[in-house]
Motif scaffolding. Structure first.
Motif, PDB file in Angstrom:
ATOM      1  N   GLY A 170      34.687  20.271  17.925  1.00 41.07           N
ATOM      2  CA  GLY A 170      35.444  21.397  18.455  1.00 41.07           C
ATOM      3  C   GLY A 170      35.147  21.719  19.891  1.00 41.07           C
ATOM      4  O   GLY A 170      35.759  22.627  20.474  1.00 41.07           O
ATOM      5  N   GLY A 189      35.925  20.059  22.411  1.00 38.23           N
ATOM      6  CA  GLY A 189      36.999  19.619  23.312  1.00 38.23           C
ATOM      7  C   GLY A 189      37.865  20.750  23.817  1.00 38.23           C
ATOM      8  O   GLY A 189      38.561  20.599  24.829  1.00 38.23           O
ATOM      9  N   ILE A 190      37.827  21.900  23.133  1.00 38.35           N
ATOM     10  CA  ILE A 190      38.650  23.024  23.569  1.00 38.35           C
ATOM     11  C   ILE A 190      38.107  23.656  24.847  1.00 38.35           C
ATOM     12  O   ILE A 190      38.846  24.300  25.598  1.00 38.35           O
ATOM     13  CB  ILE A 190      38.730  24.082  22.439  1.00 38.35           C
ATOM     14  CG1 ILE A 190      39.808  25.108  22.749  1.00 38.35           C
ATOM     15  CG2 ILE A 190      37.388  24.774  22.265  1.00 38.35           C
ATOM     16  CD1 ILE A 190      40.022  26.109  21.627  1.00 38.35           C
ATOM     17  N   ILE A 191      36.816  23.446  25.127  1.00 36.89           N
ATOM     18  CA  ILE A 191      36.194  24.095  26.290  1.00 36.89           C
ATOM     19  C   ILE A 191      36.735  23.537  27.610  1.00 36.89           C
ATOM     20  O   ILE A 191      37.146  24.313  28.487  1.00 36.89           O
ATOM     21  CB  ILE A 191      34.664  23.967  26.202  1.00 36.89           C
ATOM     22  CG1 ILE A 191      34.160  24.680  24.946  1.00 36.89           C
ATOM     23  CG2 ILE A 191      33.990  24.536  27.446  1.00 36.89           C
ATOM     24  CD1 ILE A 191      32.683  24.525  24.696  1.00 36.89           C
ATOM     25  N   ILE A 220      39.548  22.129  28.083  1.00 32.17           N
ATOM     26  CA  ILE A 220      40.964  22.519  28.142  1.00 32.17           C
ATOM     27  C   ILE A 220      41.091  23.956  28.633  1.00 32.17           C
ATOM     28  O   ILE A 220      41.930  24.282  29.484  1.00 32.17           O
ATOM     29  CB  ILE A 220      41.630  22.342  26.766  1.00 32.17           C
ATOM     30  CG1 ILE A 220      41.623  20.870  26.357  1.00 32.17           C
ATOM     31  CG2 ILE A 220      43.053  22.887  26.779  1.00 32.17           C
ATOM     32  CD1 ILE A 220      42.174  20.616  24.963  1.00 32.17           C
ATOM     33  N   ALA A 221      40.227  24.835  28.100  1.00 33.73           N
ATOM     34  CA  ALA A 221      40.237  26.235  28.538  1.00 33.73           C
ATOM     35  C   ALA A 221      39.851  26.352  30.011  1.00 33.73           C
ATOM     36  O   ALA A 221      40.404  27.179  30.751  1.00 33.73           O
ATOM     37  CB  ALA A 221      39.282  27.052  27.677  1.00 33.73           C
ATOM     38  N   GLY A 264      36.775  30.092  24.430  1.00 30.89           N
ATOM     39  CA  GLY A 264      36.968  28.857  23.676  1.00 30.89           C
ATOM     40  C   GLY A 264      35.681  28.406  22.996  1.00 30.89           C
ATOM     41  O   GLY A 264      35.710  27.904  21.860  1.00 30.89           O
ATOM     42  N   ALA A 318      35.284  28.158  18.920  1.00 25.76           N
ATOM     43  CA  ALA A 318      34.970  26.886  18.262  1.00 25.76           C
ATOM     44  C   ALA A 318      33.686  26.961  17.450  1.00 25.76           C
ATOM     45  O   ALA A 318      33.251  25.957  16.882  1.00 25.76           O
ATOM     46  CB  ALA A 318      34.862  25.774  19.303  1.00 25.76           C
TER      47      ALA A 318
END
Length: 397
Positions: free
Chosen positions: A186, A188-190, A192-193, A236, A240
């Motif tokens: 999870g 990977g959302i960082i 992107i944010a 993010g 996550a």
């Protein structure tokens, strides 16, 4: 009486008139230059091919797929002695880019502060900044690298006597050991944010500038941008489930185990190039500020602006058109000077390429890789700085 007039052939000019014709001479010299350069290149290439054939030296880049067989102390990507020569050169390239980017950022910050300090009304600050500039400008960069590596970092204690710093960080003559972050599922959302935060900051900055030009009202773009760039990744991260753990370094009798280590070779090269280049950048900053008309400062003072506000909003923006072109040259010099890391064993592009050359004998191929890489980095840097210079140029109305 005999007529001595020069006869001119039908449909053309005389030889004398062609010699004194600027256009004809220009074409002749250009053609001659191309012919000479072609002959030189052909001669060099022909001699090279004959020498390679005589010594039975293989040519081509197939050697890049061979096993390297040597270790690299610092790598941003996975690498072992069983990796290929191509991957070893890639490691050196990434290390070169790392030194260049971090060095440029640090040198710009230090140079900007020193450049403004030289113009300070405080006698002590101005003289200290002058001593800094004159000291580093009159030393060769290789000597500065040796100073940091042999005169500073090598005097640090052995690993068993490491200096324990906050946050489980240790400093010794083998580098700076610190906790290594390990990202979980999870995470990977960082990034992107973070990307969304950067894009949102750019949009807000453009809107704020248009609003200020239209109404004169100043919007706190800096604080809002900081909130977006830091806040969105933090949200993010929490969303996550905080997917982050650390591998902490542990001091042993002979070395450190666990964690991540910043090698002293990198630190020496990074600090040397940063402090050395900052001295030249400081003079560029000082010259750019001095190049702004004194009337601008007087006008800002008449409007009641504080000296710090005048420098930030009036003087520096106008000085940038003077600062940016020579600043580009210093960025290019710092990038190229990163090749001096071979003197202290830092595995940058020239170092890893040189080891590959010694083991394979592919001198022409390795040198061509060096040429292409440094030329590409320099061109990209120049294009970006030229674009930035165009953005900062004063628009006349």
């Amino acid at each position: 009486m005999t007529d001595h007039a020069t006869s001119i052939p039908a449909g053309g000019q005389s030889v004398g008139s062609l010699i004194y014709d600027p256009k004809a001479r220009s074409i002749f010299f250009q053609v001659a230059t191309i012919a000479i350069m072609t002959f030189i290149v052909w001669t060099i290439a022909n001699n090279t091919i004959e020498n390679l054939a005589r010594s039975n030296t293989a040519t081509g880049y197939d050697f890049l797929n061979g096993r390297a067989g040597f270790d690299i102390g610092q790598s941003l990507i996975a690498y072992t002695a069983d990796s290929t020569y191509g991957r070893a050169i890639l490691v050196g390239l990434l290390n070169t880019i790392l030194v260049a980017v971090t060095g440029i950022i640090t040198a710009t910050i230090i140079g900007f502060l020193i450049g403004i300090g030289r113009l300070s009304r405080n006698w002590l600050i101005a003289k200290l900044c002058t001593v800094y500039v004159e000291a580093f400008r009159n030393l060769p960069p290789l000597l500065v690298i040796f100073f940091w590596y042999s005169g500073v970092l090598s005097t640090l204690p052995q690993p068993r006597d490491s200096l324990e710093l906050p946050f489980s960080t240790f400093l010794n003559n083998r580098g700076l050991a610190f906790p290594k972050p390990i990202w979980g599922d999870g995470a990977g959302i960082i990034p992107i944010a973070l990307l969304i935060g950067i894009v949102a900051t750019i949009v807000v900055a453009r809107w704020a500038k248009a609003r200020q030009m239209r109404t004169g009202q100043i919007f706190p773009t800096g604080w809002v941008g900081l909130g977006l760039i830091v806040g969105l990744p933090l949200i993010g991260f929490l969303a996550a489930g905080s997917p982050l753990t650390f591998d902490y370094p542990v001091a042993s009798r002979f070395n450190m185990s666990g964690g991540a280590v910043i090698a002293p070779e990198f630190v020496a090269l990074y600090l040397a190039l940063s402090f050395y280049t900052a001295a030249f950048i400081a003079e560029i900053i000082r010259a750019g500020i001095k190049g702004v008309s004194k009337g601008q400062t007087e006008a800002a003072s008449a409007l009641g602006l504080q000296p710090s506000t005048t420098t930030r909003l009036v003087i520096v923006p106008q000085a940038m058109r003077i600062i940016i072109p020579p600043l580009t040259s210093q960025y290019l010099n710092l990038t190229k000077n990163s090749s001096l890391g071979v003197a202290v064993g830092f595995p940058e592009l020239v170092s890893t390429g040189g080891t590959t050359l010694n083991q394979t004998g592919q001198a022409i191929e390795i040198v061509s890789i060096w040429l292409v890489v440094y030329l590409s980095i320099s061109i990209v840097t120049s294009l970006f700085m030229n674009w930035f210079n165009a953005r900062m140029a004063l628009v006349e109305r």
